[in-house]
Design an enzyme around this catalytic site. Structure first.
Site, PDB file in Angstrom:
ATOM      1  N   GLU A   1       0.870  -1.166   0.000  1.00 53.54           N
ATOM      2  CA  GLU A   1       0.000   0.000   0.000  1.00 53.54           C
ATOM      3  C   GLU A   1       0.911   1.220   0.000  1.00 53.54           C
ATOM      4  O   GLU A   1       1.652   1.431   0.958  1.00 53.54           O
ATOM      5  CB  GLU A   1      -0.853  -0.047   1.269  1.00 53.54           C
ATOM      6  CG  GLU A   1      -2.065   0.805   1.260  1.00 53.54           C
ATOM      7  CD  GLU A   1      -2.943   0.515   2.479  1.00 53.54           C
ATOM      8  OE1 GLU A   1      -2.466   0.725   3.617  1.00 53.54           O
ATOM      9  OE2 GLU A   1      -4.079   0.072   2.281  1.00 53.54           O
TER      10      GLU A   1
ATOM     11  N   HIS B   1      13.234  23.063  -5.595  1.00 52.82           N
ATOM     12  CA  HIS B   1      12.017  23.799  -5.937  1.00 52.82           C
ATOM     13  C   HIS B   1      11.058  23.906  -4.763  1.00 52.82           C
ATOM     14  O   HIS B   1      11.037  23.055  -3.890  1.00 52.82           O
ATOM     15  CB  HIS B   1      11.286  23.092  -7.084  1.00 52.82           C
ATOM     16  CG  HIS B   1      12.112  22.898  -8.302  1.00 52.82           C
ATOM     17  ND1 HIS B   1      11.988  21.802  -9.104  1.00 52.82           N
ATOM     18  CD2 HIS B   1      13.081  23.666  -8.866  1.00 52.82           C
ATOM     19  CE1 HIS B   1      12.831  21.889 -10.119  1.00 52.82           C
ATOM     20  NE2 HIS B   1      13.513  23.008  -9.986  1.00 52.82           N
TER      21      HIS B   1
ATOM     22  N   LYS C   1       4.352  17.209  -0.287  1.00 49.44           N
ATOM     23  CA  LYS C   1       4.535  16.163  -1.297  1.00 49.44           C
ATOM     24  C   LYS C   1       4.830  14.828  -0.625  1.00 49.44           C
ATOM     25  O   LYS C   1       5.460  14.785   0.422  1.00 49.44           O
ATOM     26  CB  LYS C   1       5.720  16.504  -2.214  1.00 49.44           C
ATOM     27  CG  LYS C   1       5.560  17.769  -3.009  1.00 49.44           C
ATOM     28  CD  LYS C   1       6.831  18.059  -3.795  1.00 49.44           C
ATOM     29  CE  LYS C   1       6.710  19.363  -4.560  1.00 49.44           C
ATOM     30  NZ  LYS C   1       7.970  19.703  -5.237  1.00 49.44           N
TER      31      LYS C   1
ATOM     32  N   TYR D   1       5.231  11.520  -7.518  1.00 44.45           N
ATOM     33  CA  TYR D   1       4.894  12.213  -6.283  1.00 44.45           C
ATOM     34  C   TYR D   1       3.479  12.747  -6.292  1.00 44.45           C
ATOM     35  O   TYR D   1       2.914  13.063  -7.329  1.00 44.45           O
ATOM     36  CB  TYR D   1       5.896  13.318  -5.955  1.00 44.45           C
ATOM     37  CG  TYR D   1       6.076  14.391  -6.995  1.00 44.45           C
ATOM     38  CD1 TYR D   1       5.519  15.656  -6.825  1.00 44.45           C
ATOM     39  CD2 TYR D   1       6.837  14.169  -8.135  1.00 44.45           C
ATOM     40  CE1 TYR D   1       5.717  16.664  -7.764  1.00 44.45           C
ATOM     41  CE2 TYR D   1       7.048  15.160  -9.075  1.00 44.45           C
ATOM     42  CZ  TYR D   1       6.472  16.405  -8.881  1.00 44.45           C
ATOM     43  OH  TYR D   1       6.664  17.401  -9.813  1.00 44.45           O
TER      44      TYR D   1
ATOM     45  N   LYS E   1      16.409  26.799 -16.212  1.00 46.93           N
ATOM     46  CA  LYS E   1      15.720  27.437 -15.087  1.00 46.93           C
ATOM     47  C   LYS E   1      16.441  27.146 -13.763  1.00 46.93           C
ATOM     48  O   LYS E   1      16.626  28.051 -12.940  1.00 46.93           O
ATOM     49  CB  LYS E   1      14.273  26.934 -15.044  1.00 46.93           C
ATOM     50  CG  LYS E   1      13.427  27.529 -13.965  1.00 46.93           C
ATOM     51  CD  LYS E   1      11.987  27.068 -14.075  1.00 46.93           C
ATOM     52  CE  LYS E   1      11.877  25.616 -13.682  1.00 46.93           C
ATOM     53  NZ  LYS E   1      10.494  25.130 -13.587  1.00 46.93           N
ATOM     54  N   ASP E   2      16.867  25.898 -13.557  1.00 45.04           N
ATOM     55  CA  ASP E   2      17.536  25.543 -12.303  1.00 45.04           C
ATOM     56  C   ASP E   2      18.961  26.102 -12.229  1.00 45.04           C
ATOM     57  O   ASP E   2      19.466  26.369 -11.140  1.00 45.04           O
ATOM     58  CB  ASP E   2      17.575  24.025 -12.123  1.00 45.04           C
ATOM     59  CG  ASP E   2      16.208  23.444 -11.779  1.00 45.04           C
ATOM     60  OD1 ASP E   2      15.269  24.221 -11.527  1.00 45.04           O
ATOM     61  OD2 ASP E   2      16.086  22.208 -11.774  1.00 45.04           O
TER      62      ASP E   2
END
Length: 179
Positions: free
Chosen positions: A28, A62, A72, A132, A169-170
């Protein structure tokens, strides 16, 4: 399910109970009631995401700002990553501290990342699938980030600098002290 709180309050490593036999395995991956019972957190995930990457890809660090902040629950379905979180909660006793752990298809560990944390990961194997759940919807205007190699954070990404593949961007993110 085994749940261990990290040195960063509210951030948990989750090890599921795995049932295996000659057919394969079952576990699970999330149970809202068990999660609430073990953490005291009531969470309502609203979005699931999946990313495919090869060794050397580094995504992060981020976060989402303000009303669009996200908690998350992250894990790896295939491959292996070094998963990293940084506490960016103003007033937290662990502000600016990081925690990292290996998430892989073998160990099936998950990491719960509460709101108020920056998150990133370095891909350690080719053909890695990272998934995620988020408790809030992604909002581009609320996007923020911290430079992955910010010296005060002292994060060992388990990759050499010449292996690291970043998005444009990073590459231009700012150090923590500037956000």
């Amino acid at each position: 399910m085994k749940l261990t709180e990290t040195k960063l309050k509210g951030c948990f490593v989750i090890e599921p109970t795995i049932f295996g036999d000659e057919r394969g395995y079952f576990f699970e991956s999330f149970n809202k009631e068990k999660f609430k019972e073990l953490t005291g957190n009531e969470i309502e995930f609203v979005q699931d995401n999946e990313a495919f990457s090869n060794r050397g890809v580094l995504r992060g660090l981020h976060f989402q700002k303000g009303e669009f902040a996200q908690a998350k629950l992250v894990r790896v379905v295939k491959g292996k990553v070094l998963d990293v979180v940084v506490d960016i909660r103003k007033g937290s006793t662990t502000y600016g501290e990081s925690f990292s752990c290996i998430l892989s298809e073998e160990n099936k560990k998950q990491l719960f990342v509460p709101r108020g944390f920056a998150h990133g990961y370095a891909v350690l194997e080719d053909n890695t699938v990272f998934v995620y759940k988020c408790d809030n919807f992604y909002q581009p205007s609320a996007e923020g980030g911290i430079l992955y190699n910010d010296p005060p954070l002292q994060i060992d990404w388990m990759l050499s600098e010449d292996e690291i593949v970043l998005s444009d961007k990073d590459r231009i993110l700012k150090p923590l002290e500037e956000i």
